[in-house]
Scaffold this motif. Structure first.
Motif, short mmCIF file in Angstrom:
data_model
loop_
_atom_site.label_atom_id
_atom_site.label_comp_id
_atom_site.label_asym_id
_atom_site.label_seq_id
_atom_site.Cartn_x
_atom_site.Cartn_y
_atom_site.Cartn_z
N PHE A 1 -4.46 16.89 -17.14
CA PHE A 1 -5.13 16.45 -18.35
C PHE A 1 -6.45 15.71 -18.15
CE2 PHE A 1 -0.62 16.72 -19.55
CZ PHE A 1 -0.74 17.63 -20.58
N SER A 2 -6.98 15.66 -16.95
CA SER A 2 -8.25 14.95 -16.76
C SER A 2 -9.16 15.73 -15.82
CB SER A 2 -8.00 13.54 -16.21
OG SER A 2 -7.46 13.61 -14.92
N GLU A 3 -10.36 15.23 -15.66
CA GLU A 3 -11.32 15.88 -14.79
C GLU A 3 -10.92 15.69 -13.33
OE1 GLU A 3 -15.30 14.65 -15.53
OE2 GLU A 3 -15.09 14.89 -17.69
N HIS A 4 -11.15 16.71 -12.55
CA HIS A 4 -10.72 16.67 -11.15
C HIS A 4 -11.62 15.78 -10.29
CE1 HIS A 4 -7.54 19.64 -11.50
NE2 HIS A 4 -8.30 20.22 -12.40
N GLY A 5 -12.84 15.54 -10.73
CA GLY A 5 -13.74 14.67 -9.97
C GLY A 5 -13.19 13.26 -9.87
N SER A 6 -12.66 12.75 -10.95
CA SER A 6 -12.07 11.40 -10.95
C SER A 6 -10.87 11.33 -10.02
CB SER A 6 -11.64 11.01 -12.36
OG SER A 6 -12.71 11.09 -13.26
N ILE A 7 -10.06 12.38 -10.05
CA ILE A 7 -8.85 12.41 -9.23
C ILE A 7 -9.23 12.46 -7.75
CG2 ILE A 7 -6.73 13.68 -8.76
CD1 ILE A 7 -6.93 12.43 -11.59
N GLU A 8 -10.24 13.24 -7.41
CA GLU A 8 -10.68 13.33 -6.02
C GLU A 8 -11.22 12.00 -5.52
OE1 GLU A 8 -13.43 16.56 -5.81
OE2 GLU A 8 -11.91 18.05 -6.28
N ASN A 9 -11.96 11.28 -6.38
CA ASN A 9 -12.47 9.97 -5.99
C ASN A 9 -11.34 8.98 -5.73
OD1 ASN A 9 -15.12 10.82 -6.13
ND2 ASN A 9 -15.38 10.14 -8.24
N ILE A 10 -10.33 9.02 -6.57
CA ILE A 10 -9.18 8.13 -6.38
C ILE A 10 -8.43 8.51 -5.11
CG2 ILE A 10 -6.97 7.41 -7.35
CD1 ILE A 10 -8.29 7.61 -10.12
N ASP A 11 -8.27 9.80 -4.87
CA ASP A 11 -7.62 10.24 -3.62
C ASP A 11 -8.37 9.71 -2.40
OD1 ASP A 11 -5.33 11.65 -4.27
OD2 ASP A 11 -6.38 13.55 -4.52
N LYS A 12 -9.67 9.81 -2.42
CA LYS A 12 -10.48 9.33 -1.30
C LYS A 12 -10.35 7.81 -1.14
CE LYS A 12 -13.90 12.99 -1.59
NZ LYS A 12 -15.27 13.34 -2.00
N SER A 13 -10.34 7.10 -2.26
CA SER A 13 -10.21 5.65 -2.20
C SER A 13 -8.87 5.23 -1.61
CB SER A 13 -10.36 5.04 -3.60
OG SER A 13 -11.62 5.27 -4.11
N ILE A 14 -7.81 5.88 -2.05
CA ILE A 14 -6.48 5.53 -1.55
C ILE A 14 -6.35 5.90 -0.07
CG2 ILE A 14 -4.02 6.04 -1.77
CD1 ILE A 14 -4.43 6.10 -4.78
N SER A 15 -6.92 7.01 0.33
CA SER A 15 -6.89 7.39 1.75
C SER A 15 -7.69 6.41 2.61
CB SER A 15 -7.46 8.80 1.93
OG SER A 15 -6.66 9.73 1.26
N ALA A 16 -8.79 5.92 2.08
CA ALA A 16 -9.62 4.98 2.82
C ALA A 16 -8.93 3.62 2.99
CB ALA A 16 -10.96 4.80 2.13
N LEU A 17 -8.02 3.29 2.10
CA LEU A 17 -7.34 1.99 2.19
C LEU A 17 -6.53 1.89 3.48
CD1 LEU A 17 -6.09 1.49 -1.46
CD2 LEU A 17 -7.87 0.22 -0.29
N ARG A 18 -5.94 2.97 3.91
CA ARG A 18 -5.10 2.96 5.10
C ARG A 18 -5.92 2.56 6.33
NH1 ARG A 18 -0.05 2.54 5.77
NH2 ARG A 18 0.29 3.90 4.01
N LEU B 1 0.82 -1.20 0.00
CA LEU B 1 0.00 0.00 0.00
C LEU B 1 0.86 1.26 0.00
CD1 LEU B 1 -2.73 1.40 0.17
CD2 LEU B 1 -2.65 1.09 2.64
N THR B 2 1.97 1.22 0.69
CA THR B 2 2.88 2.37 0.71
C THR B 2 3.39 2.68 -0.70
OG1 THR B 2 3.54 1.73 2.93
CG2 THR B 2 4.95 3.31 1.79
N GLY B 3 3.71 1.65 -1.46
CA GLY B 3 4.16 1.84 -2.84
C GLY B 3 3.09 2.47 -3.70
N LEU B 4 1.84 2.03 -3.50
CA LEU B 4 0.72 2.60 -4.25
C LEU B 4 0.55 4.08 -3.91
CD1 LEU B 4 -1.84 2.45 -6.02
CD2 LEU B 4 -3.06 1.68 -3.98
N GLU B 5 0.61 4.41 -2.62
CA GLU B 5 0.45 5.81 -2.21
C GLU B 5 1.57 6.69 -2.76
OE1 GLU B 5 -1.82 5.17 2.05
OE2 GLU B 5 0.36 5.23 2.00
N GLU B 6 2.80 6.20 -2.71
CA GLU B 6 3.93 6.98 -3.22
C GLU B 6 3.84 7.17 -4.72
OE1 GLU B 6 7.44 4.98 -1.94
OE2 GLU B 6 7.20 5.59 0.15
#
Length: 113
Positions: free
Chosen positions: A63-80, A46-51
């Motif tokens: 180059f992409s929509e910020h909504g998708s990026i925010e969802n991925i940020d939330k998903s990765i934060s929830a993994l911890r 998980l540390t490698g994924l976060e880094e």
């Protein structure tokens, strides 16, 4: 003549940037997809994924929509903080989000029109 030359140079730069984005960013998304699947099998990855996500996120923000990026940020934060029963599912969900991000970025008629 100068305007025509300037127009050709600008069009060439735009085409080069577009082709670079079309080929490089889906490859980066696929790499992140692989990291997410590895993290699903091994929680120490998980540390490698976060880094890797923190290193590559700036390219996707440009180059992409910020909504998708925010969802991925939330998903990765929830993994911890996920418990063992939900951890694998959340990792797979994050991997799917990377696949959707790659599809969103790639050049296709559906994305253009």
């Amino acid at each position: 003549m100068k305007r025509g030359t300037a127009a050709i140079i600008i069009m060439t730069v735009i085409l080069c940037i577009g082709l670079t984005v079309n080929f490089a960013l889906p490859d980066k998304a696929h790499t992140l997809y692989t990291y997410a699947l590895t993290a699903a099998d091994n929680k120490t990855a998980l540390t490698g994924l976060e880094e890797e996500w923190n290193n590559q996120k700036i390219y996707f923000l440009i180059f992409s929509e910020h909504g998708s990026i925010e969802n991925i940020d939330k998903s990765i934060s929830a993994l911890r903080y996920a418990d063992e029963s939900n951890y694998r599912f959340l990792c797979q969900q994050t991997a799917c989000a990377f696949t959707l991000l790659a599809d969103e970025i790639s050049l296709s008629l559906a994305n253009v029109f």
